[in-house]
Design an enzyme around this catalytic site. Structure first.
Site, PDB file in Angstrom:
ATOM      1  N   ARG A 140     -27.552  38.162 105.039  1.00  0.00           N
ATOM      2  CA  ARG A 140     -28.291  37.045 104.423  1.00  0.00           C
ATOM      3  C   ARG A 140     -28.441  37.194 102.910  1.00  0.00           C
ATOM      4  NH1 ARG A 140     -30.890  37.905 109.153  1.00  0.00           N
ATOM      5  NH2 ARG A 140     -30.388  36.320 110.708  1.00  0.00           N
ATOM      6  N   LYS A 162     -21.573  29.498  91.376  1.00  0.00           N
ATOM      7  CA  LYS A 162     -20.866  28.802  92.459  1.00  0.00           C
ATOM      8  C   LYS A 162     -19.921  29.800  93.107  1.00  0.00           C
ATOM      9  CE  LYS A 162     -20.672  23.965  91.010  1.00  0.00           C
ATOM     10  NZ  LYS A 162     -19.749  22.865  90.631  1.00  0.00           N
ATOM     11  N   GLU A 204      -9.697  25.312  79.943  1.00  0.00           N
ATOM     12  CA  GLU A 204     -11.148  25.216  80.186  1.00  0.00           C
ATOM     13  C   GLU A 204     -11.919  25.377  78.867  1.00  0.00           C
ATOM     14  OE1 GLU A 204     -12.255  24.321  83.144  1.00  0.00           O
ATOM     15  OE2 GLU A 204     -10.738  24.985  84.583  1.00  0.00           O
ATOM     16  N   LYS A 246     -21.817  27.293  78.928  1.00  0.00           N
ATOM     17  CA  LYS A 246     -21.974  27.152  80.379  1.00  0.00           C
ATOM     18  C   LYS A 246     -23.383  27.556  80.801  1.00  0.00           C
ATOM     19  CE  LYS A 246     -20.055  27.475  84.901  1.00  0.00           C
ATOM     20  NZ  LYS A 246     -18.908  27.720  85.780  1.00  0.00           N
ATOM     21  N   GLU A 256     -26.105  21.251  90.129  1.00  0.00           N
ATOM     22  CA  GLU A 256     -25.315  20.047  89.828  1.00  0.00           C
ATOM     23  C   GLU A 256     -25.940  18.763  90.366  1.00  0.00           C
ATOM     24  OE1 GLU A 256     -21.040  20.693  89.866  1.00  0.00           O
ATOM     25  OE2 GLU A 256     -20.705  18.549  90.017  1.00  0.00           O
ATOM     26  N   ARG A 260     -24.744  19.176  84.988  1.00  0.00           N
ATOM     27  CA  ARG A 260     -23.658  20.143  85.255  1.00  0.00           C
ATOM     28  C   ARG A 260     -22.322  19.446  85.531  1.00  0.00           C
ATOM     29  NH1 ARG A 260     -24.059  25.898  88.593  1.00  0.00           N
ATOM     30  NH2 ARG A 260     -21.880  26.463  88.333  1.00  0.00           N
ATOM     31  N   ASN A 264     -17.015  18.996  84.735  1.00  0.00           N
ATOM     32  CA  ASN A 264     -15.845  18.503  85.481  1.00  0.00           C
ATOM     33  C   ASN A 264     -14.937  17.638  84.619  1.00  0.00           C
ATOM     34  OD1 ASN A 264     -16.652  19.772  87.843  1.00  0.00           O
ATOM     35  ND2 ASN A 264     -17.980  18.054  88.397  1.00  0.00           N
ATOM     36  N   HIS A 267     -11.336  17.116  85.427  1.00  0.00           N
ATOM     37  CA  HIS A 267     -11.152  17.653  86.777  1.00  0.00           C
ATOM     38  C   HIS A 267     -10.970  16.584  87.846  1.00  0.00           C
ATOM     39  CE1 HIS A 267     -12.151  21.422  84.865  1.00  0.00           C
ATOM     40  NE2 HIS A 267     -12.030  22.091  86.000  1.00  0.00           N
ATOM     41  N   HIS A 271      -7.776  17.630  89.579  1.00  0.00           N
ATOM     42  CA  HIS A 271      -7.703  18.078  90.979  1.00  0.00           C
ATOM     43  C   HIS A 271      -6.659  17.285  91.747  1.00  0.00           C
ATOM     44  CE1 HIS A 271     -11.993  19.919  90.863  1.00  0.00           C
ATOM     45  NE2 HIS A 271     -11.078  20.863  90.760  1.00  0.00           N
ATOM     46  N   HIS A 283      -4.117  25.260  87.919  1.00  0.00           N
ATOM     47  CA  HIS A 283      -5.388  24.557  87.740  1.00  0.00           C
ATOM     48  C   HIS A 283      -5.615  24.158  86.281  1.00  0.00           C
ATOM     49  CE1 HIS A 283      -9.532  23.392  88.338  1.00  0.00           C
ATOM     50  NE2 HIS A 283      -9.867  24.187  87.331  1.00  0.00           N
TER      51      HIS A 283
HETATM   52  N1  NAD Z   1     -17.049  29.442  90.763  1.00  0.00           N
HETATM   53  C1  NAD Z   1     -16.734  28.612  89.799  1.00  0.00           C
HETATM   54  O1  NAD Z   1     -17.597  28.049  89.113  1.00  0.00           O
HETATM   55  C2  NAD Z   1     -15.294  28.357  89.513  1.00  0.00           C
HETATM   56  C3  NAD Z   1     -14.912  27.699  88.342  1.00  0.00           C
HETATM   57  C4  NAD Z   1     -13.559  27.544  88.083  1.00  0.00           C
HETATM   58  C5  NAD Z   1     -12.616  28.043  88.976  1.00  0.00           C
HETATM   59  N2  NAD Z   1     -13.017  28.664  90.114  1.00  0.00           N
HETATM   60  C6  NAD Z   1     -12.040  29.239  91.065  1.00  0.00           C
HETATM   61  O2  NAD Z   1     -11.315  30.254  90.397  1.00  0.00           O
HETATM   62  C7  NAD Z   1     -10.058  30.414  91.017  1.00  0.00           C
HETATM   63  C8  NAD Z   1      -9.005  30.559  89.949  1.00  0.00           C
HETATM   64  O3  NAD Z   1      -9.295  31.702  89.179  1.00  0.00           O
HETATM   65  P1  NAD Z   1      -8.169  32.470  88.358  1.00  0.00           P
HETATM   66  O4  NAD Z   1      -7.388  31.493  87.579  1.00  0.00           O
HETATM   67  O5  NAD Z   1      -8.821  33.601  87.681  1.00  0.00           O
HETATM   68  O6  NAD Z   1      -7.157  32.940  89.516  1.00  0.00           O
HETATM   69  P2  NAD Z   1      -6.871  34.348  90.217  1.00  0.00           P
HETATM   70  O7  NAD Z   1      -8.090  35.065  90.583  1.00  0.00           O
HETATM   71  O8  NAD Z   1      -5.900  34.035  91.309  1.00  0.00           O
HETATM   72  O9  NAD Z   1      -6.102  35.169  89.082  1.00  0.00           O
HETATM   73  C9  NAD Z   1      -4.860  34.719  88.590  1.00  0.00           C
HETATM   74  C10 NAD Z   1      -3.785  35.826  88.695  1.00  0.00           C
HETATM   75  O10 NAD Z   1      -4.003  36.806  87.684  1.00  0.00           O
HETATM   76  C11 NAD Z   1      -4.029  38.120  88.253  1.00  0.00           C
HETATM   77  N3  NAD Z   1      -4.880  38.895  87.350  1.00  0.00           N
HETATM   78  C12 NAD Z   1      -6.231  38.848  87.273  1.00  0.00           C
HETATM   79  N4  NAD Z   1      -6.656  39.571  86.206  1.00  0.00           N
HETATM   80  C13 NAD Z   1      -5.552  40.097  85.630  1.00  0.00           C
HETATM   81  C14 NAD Z   1      -5.341  40.904  84.477  1.00  0.00           C
HETATM   82  N5  NAD Z   1      -6.359  41.260  83.686  1.00  0.00           N
HETATM   83  N6  NAD Z   1      -4.087  41.264  84.176  1.00  0.00           N
HETATM   84  C15 NAD Z   1      -3.028  40.840  84.952  1.00  0.00           C
HETATM   85  N7  NAD Z   1      -3.174  40.043  86.013  1.00  0.00           N
HETATM   86  C16 NAD Z   1      -4.417  39.684  86.342  1.00  0.00           C
HETATM   87  C17 NAD Z   1      -4.522  37.901  89.634  1.00  0.00           C
HETATM   88  O11 NAD Z   1      -4.174  38.944  90.477  1.00  0.00           O
HETATM   89  C18 NAD Z   1      -3.832  36.592  90.007  1.00  0.00           C
HETATM   90  O12 NAD Z   1      -2.514  36.850  90.406  1.00  0.00           O
HETATM   91  C19 NAD Z   1      -9.866  29.205  91.910  1.00  0.00           C
HETATM   92  O13 NAD Z   1     -10.001  29.611  93.246  1.00  0.00           O
HETATM   93  C20 NAD Z   1     -10.998  28.262  91.522  1.00  0.00           C
HETATM   94  O14 NAD Z   1     -11.442  27.483  92.600  1.00  0.00           O
HETATM   95  C21 NAD Z   1     -14.322  28.840  90.387  1.00  0.00           C
HETATM   96 ZN    ZN Z   2     -11.622  24.161  86.185  1.00  0.00          ZN
END
Ligand code: NAD
Ligand code: ZN
Length: 380
Positions: A140, A162, A204, A246, A256, A260, A264, A267, A271, A283
């Site tokens: 939990r 999130k 972003e 942020k 949100e 917030r 987007n 987005h 999306h 993305h």
């Molecule tokens: N929680 C939120 O508010 C929020 C906001 C935006 C996006 N997201 C989520 O984030 C995700 C995308 O995140 P992302 O773009 O970081 O993707 P990711 O975590 O898949 O990382 C991208 C790639 O980079 C590699 N990598 C990570 N750090 C590295 C480094 N320092 N050196 C070399 N390689 C490295 C990873 O292994 C992966 O292959 C999505 O699932 C999206 O939904 C969440």
């Molecule tokens: Zn985004």
């Protein structure tokens, strides 16, 4: 059409400083600090030990990040007096799902984690979202620390609470709001990040600048080369500024209900482009295309000046980001995907539309032909 403006933001002038930066996320008893400092992961004991000394810690990372930074972070946690076990998940969005979580819960039970133990996310947004979700739900809820390693995770996903995973039916359909106890950002980790991932994070960053911070926008325009290098000292300031922006938004609207939604920007269109391309458009790339569409829509509705839209377009292109959908994607599929977007509210689709560089509105009730024209203008 009904629009309401983003609140005036008063963060004070942006000062260019190349030493470490601290940002506070003010959420009452769930408040936390973000420390942005190059090299911090090699000297993190003073940051980690107040949280983890004498505790069991599950360090969760992915198969790309583990060989790069796993030993350093695990070593710092151990030096901070934690009893650490490592879980390595396969890299990639396709593994951000419930059965990967099931494996993590099993690892945590095996390591004997209790309600006072900690999870630590080391990686990109996939690792951060999934670790946060596992932390929110294991027994939990247990506390967790974010150590983001992609630019996107540093400026966006590691801040704000999130968390979640994907379902076969769609992205991020299961999740929880669960704030970290601490976010440690070491911009040196960007040195190993592929350029395409840097660019996705930059989309972003441009988003923050267009919706909230004209000064940041100007700084980006005049430092494109440093952004693409990447210049680590310069990023320390840029990342801290984005975290400040942020943090401000999240502190004013944690779950949100209103403001917030401004985050987007790009987005709603993005999306849809991402989904119709079957995720071959990344993305951040999709967000760049989405911002171009949103700016066109705002110009057509008389909300945004053409010269400002052109400025946004020039910056995105200088950063190597796309501003048109890939050939053949199709206007109708993008329109259909948008109407499925989960951010669709009971009052219809929500669009974040820029008013000027640094200021945006949250708009509902926009007529479909205008939206379609904005999509068509960016499709070949
Ligand atoms: N929680 C939120 O508010 C929020 C906001 C935006 C996006 N997201 C989520 O984030 C995700 C995308 O995140 P992302 O773009 O970081 O993707 P990711 O975590 O898949 O990382 C991208 C790639 O980079 C590699 N990598 C990570 N750090 C590295 C480094 N320092 N050196 C070399 N390689 C490295 C990873 O292994 C992966 O292959 C999505 O699932 C999206 O939904 C969440
Ligand atoms: Zn985004």
């Amino acid at each position: 059409m009904f629009c309401f403006g983003s609140a005036e933001i008063s963060l004070g002038a942006f000062k260019y400083m190349s030493n470490g930066r601290q940002v506070d996320v003010a959420l009452g008893e769930r408040s936390y600090k973000i420390q942005v400092e190059s090299g911090i992961m090699a000297r993190a004991v003073s940051w980690l030990s107040p949280w983890v000394t004498g505790k069991k810690v599950q360090l969760i990372t992915d198969s790309n990040v583990a060989p790069l930074y796993g030993d350093t972070v695990s070593g710092e946690l151990t030096s901070s007096g934690a009893d650490v076990a490592l879980s390595v998940i396969p890299a990639g969005e396709e593994h951000k799902r419930l059965d990967t979580c099931a494996g993590l819960y099993a690892d945590m039970v095996r390591h004997g984690l209790s309600r006072s133990s900690f999870a630590v996310a080391l990686g990109g947004g996939v690792t951060g979202d999934m670790t946060g979700f596992v932390a929110a739900t294991y027994m939990r809820g247990i506390p967790f620390i974010q150590i983001p390693s992609t630019l996107l995770a540093m400026v966006d996903s590691s801040v704000g609470g999130k968390t979640g995973v994907d379902l076969p039916e769609g992205k991020n359909l299961v999740g929880a709001f669960w704030q970290p106890s601490l976010v440690l950002i070491d911009p040196c980790m960007l040195r190993s990040l592929p350029l395409r991932e840097i660019r996705c994070g930059l989309a972003e960053i441009v988003k923050y600048a267009v919706i909230l911070d004209a000064e940041l926008f100007t700084l980006l325009e005049s430092n494109v080369e440093r952004l693409l290098q990447p210049d680590i000292d310069f990023y320390t300031d840029i990342i801290a500024r984005c975290c400040e922006l942020k943090a401000y938004v999240v502190a004013n609207d944690e779950t949100e209900q209103g403001l917030r939604a401004i985050l987007n920007y790009g987005h709603t269109f993005g999306h849809a482009v991402e989904a119709v391309s079957q995720f071959s458009v990344g993305h951040g790339e999709a967000v760049a295309i989405g911002m171009a569409m949103a700016a066109d829509l705002a110009v057509a509705l008389g909300l945004f000046r053409q010269e400002a839209a052109d400025r946004q377009e020039r910056l995105l292109q200088a950063l190597g980001l796309p501003v048109r959908a890939p050939a053949g994607l199709g206007v109708a599929p993008i329109m259909a995907a948008m109407s499925n977007d989960k951010k669709k509210s009971s009052k219809g689709l929500v669009f974040i539309l820029p008013q000027s560089i640094g200021k945006a509105d949250i708009c509902r009730g926009i007529d479909i032909p205008s939206v379609e024209a904005a999509v068509r203008g960016r499709c070949d």
